[in-house]
Design an enzyme around this catalytic site. Structure first.
Site, PDB file in Angstrom:
ATOM      1  N   ASN A 103      91.212   6.611  58.673  1.00 53.89           N
ATOM      2  CA  ASN A 103      90.396   7.819  58.591  1.00 53.89           C
ATOM      3  C   ASN A 103      90.332   8.573  59.906  1.00 53.89           C
ATOM      4  OD1 ASN A 103      88.302   9.544  57.174  1.00 53.89           O
ATOM      5  ND2 ASN A 103      87.146   8.848  58.968  1.00 53.89           N
ATOM      6  N   ASP A 175      88.453  12.739  62.896  1.00 53.90           N
ATOM      7  CA  ASP A 175      89.100  12.417  61.616  1.00 53.90           C
ATOM      8  C   ASP A 175      90.553  12.887  61.605  1.00 53.90           C
ATOM      9  OD1 ASP A 175      86.323  11.971  60.870  1.00 53.90           O
ATOM     10  OD2 ASP A 175      87.010  12.089  58.782  1.00 53.90           O
ATOM     11  N   ASP A 206      89.332   0.732  56.022  1.00 50.66           N
ATOM     12  CA  ASP A 206      88.061   1.261  56.480  1.00 50.66           C
ATOM     13  C   ASP A 206      87.833   2.671  55.924  1.00 50.66           C
ATOM     14  OD1 ASP A 206      85.808   0.908  58.410  1.00 50.66           O
ATOM     15  OD2 ASP A 206      86.707   2.667  59.355  1.00 50.66           O
ATOM     16  N   HIS A 210      86.482   8.488  52.717  1.00 50.85           N
ATOM     17  CA  HIS A 210      86.271   9.636  53.607  1.00 50.85           C
ATOM     18  C   HIS A 210      87.569  10.232  54.133  1.00 50.85           C
ATOM     19  CE1 HIS A 210      81.970   9.234  53.598  1.00 50.85           C
ATOM     20  NE2 HIS A 210      82.032   7.976  53.973  1.00 50.85           N
ATOM     21  N   GLU A 243      87.093  -0.257  51.642  1.00 51.42           N
ATOM     22  CA  GLU A 243      85.672  -0.011  51.847  1.00 51.42           C
ATOM     23  C   GLU A 243      85.344   1.357  51.248  1.00 51.42           C
ATOM     24  OE1 GLU A 243      82.394   0.655  55.415  1.00 51.42           O
ATOM     25  OE2 GLU A 243      84.410   1.446  55.593  1.00 51.42           O
TER      26      GLU A 243
HETATM   27 CA   LIG Z   1      88.244  11.783  56.955  1.00 43.85          CA
END
Ligand SMILES: [Ca+2]
Ligand SMILES: [Ca+2]
Length: 509
Positions: A103, A175, A206, A210, A243
């Site tokens: 991420n 990110d 992880d 996101h 996750e």
């Molecule tokens: Ca992201």
């Protein structure tokens, strides 16, 4: 496209927070050689896979902000140490899962130090950049906090730059932007390196939910399509566990591309149940989850845990009460799924936030100068005053450690308990919400599990159709061999029952 069928599905897994587990060179920091020295301990406990928290070079103590995906942080050892750890684990039939952070990187990763230099730098596109006007126009200055990030303002200034960069977790963790084909190419190389050149057995992924920010969320599936194809091509059967810290409904679609995801809803339901002493309808909730998961992947692996390195330790959640720690283990290790123990849980370690204090040194012995005990932090919760070290627990039949060990080995020995694919679970109504009962049907031998969640002794009566389950396989502390005869279960204790031998008529009940 589904995730490949995994080459193997370890029955019991163990999360190691590398910095805190075991030190090999006296600097007080846990390291890879320390883990090697403890593989026999883990094998004896019954562990079949280890999830290592990140081992890549990183400026932080937890190392979730990577500066080099191809190396080992010198605090933890060398690439040779990692290869030796992998070989030594494999000799003991223990798989190693690398924590891969796709991420974000550290701001100190060369991709970002390049990207922040100028808008026309080739690495600029590896991250998310916007001007204030663009951010305002999209209305994305603020984000709604999530269980895994309390950050409200995710856009961070880059000195001398009219564009800001996006960092969901913290300004030191920009990110990555997987719209960039060049970045996808780099990530594919990293995946292949660890699977093929080094030989890890899989990845713990992880922050899997996101990868794309909220305004671009529909792209997430395409990323995991991409990811699972690279993994499957590089090493068919490599294991992936994600996750996805969210409600079960949001978790389910990730099973399209991942073998396993962690069941956070279950973790919190178990915690509430242990605190209140009342059933949370967890069996019904689990069955509903399974229905949902199998729509996306019939081979889904439900990764279950009491807590992980981001949650307050189960020992503290239950107020340090040993009987409740044992009950927590009894529930986790008799439910279907793939359990992940968080290191030290098996000796009743304690810990409450802030984060470093849920990641305290493992207590190997009572000797404060024991060179294996890490001392990078002064523990607040797990000390010799509050927790018996492993060395004192191994010889004590009633220790938390031996409770875990007995249940792990029972789980592995009984197919009804260790079935992971197509989870076998049926509710069993016992008419008292302080009693939690369930049935684990299996063609070899079905089992009944009953827990007393409350703090008073409870009477229980099996349903009529289960009256032939009279062989006691397990009771907490072995104290209640008569539990079945008396129909009474001590507070916070558990009984596991099998059909009486020589009763073939009910074997398949
Ligand atoms: Ca992201
Ligand atoms: Ca060390």
């Amino acid at each position: 496209m589904f995730a490949d069928k995994p080459a193997s599905i370890p029955k019991v897994c163990y999360e190691i927070f590398v910095r805190s587990f075991c030190d090999s060179n006296g600097d007080g920091i846990g390291d890879l050689n320390g883990i090697i020295s403890r593989l026999d301990y883990l094998a004896d406990l019954g562990i079949e896979a280890i999830w290592l928290t990140p081992v890549h070079p990183s400026p932080s103590y937890h190392k979730y902000d990577v500066t080099d995906y191809y190396a080992i942080d010198p605090e933890f050892g060398t690439m040779d140490d990692f290869r030796r750890l992998l070989a030594a684990a494999h000799e003991r039939d223990i798989a190693i899962y690398l924590d891969l952070i796709v991420n974000h990187t550290s701001t100190l990763h060369p991709w970002f130090t390049e990207a922040r230099k100028s808008k026309d730098n080739p690495y600029r596109q590896f991250y998310w950049w916007m001007t204030e006007d663009q951010i305002d126009h999209l209305g994305i200055q603020e984000r709604e906090t999530s269980d895994d990030s309390q950050v409200v303002y995710p856009w961070h200034a880059n000195a001398g730059d009219d564009e800001k960069y996006y960092g969901l977790f913290y300004k030191g963790m920009p990110d990555l932007n997987f719209h960039s084909e060049a970045l996808r190419g780099e990530m594919a190389k990293i995946i292949r390196f660890w699977l093929n050149e080094v030989g890890v057995d899989g990845f713990r992924l992880d922050a899997a939910r996101h990868i794309y920010p909220a305004w671009d969320k529909e792209q997430s599936t395409s990323f995991w399509d991409f990811f699972s194809k690279i993994v499957g091509d590089a090493k068919p059967g490599a294991f992936t566990v994600g996750e996805v810290w969210a409600e079960t409904e949001e978790v389910a679609p990730y099973f399209r591309n991942l073998n396993a995801t962690f069941h956070f809803d279950l973790s919190f339901a178990l915690q509430r149940m242990l605190i209140t002493g009342r059933d949370e309808q967890i069996v019904d909730k689990l069955l509903a989850s399974f229905n949902l998961f199998q729509k996306y992947n019939p081979l889904f692996v439900n990764a279950i845990m009491l807590t992980n390195h981001d949650q307050e330790r189960i020992g503290s959640v239950v107020g340090g009460i040993t009987a409740k720690m044992k009950l927590a283990a009894s529930i986790l290790l008799t439910l279907p799924g793939q359990p992940y123990l968080y290191y030290g849980e098996e000796i009743g370690m304690l810990g409450m936030k802030p984060d470093p204090y849920i990641r305290e040194p493992f207590l190997w012995t009572g000797d404060l100068d024991d060179p294996q005990c890490t001392h990078w932090i002064t523990p607040e919760f797990t000390t010799l005053k509050t927790v018996a070290p492993l060395s004192e627990q191994t010889g004590n039949a009633h220790s938390v450690f031996n409770h875990y060990k007995t249940l792990i080995h029972l789980r592995k020995a009984e197919p009804a308990l260790s079935q992971i694919l197509a989870p076998n679970l049926q509710p069993m109504r016992l008419g008292d919400d302080q009693l939690l009962g369930y049935f684990r049907p299996h063609v070899d031998r079905s089992l009944i599990v009953v827990h007393n969640l409350g703090d008073t002794e409870k009477e229980f009566r099996l349903p009529e159709d289960k009256s032939l389950f009279t062989e006691v396989l397990f009771t907490t502390d072995g104290m209640q061999e008569n539990a079945l005869l008396t129909g009474r279960l001590a507070p916070h204790s558990t009984i596991i029952l099998a059909p009486a031998r020589h009763s073939p008529a009910i074997e398949n009940q």
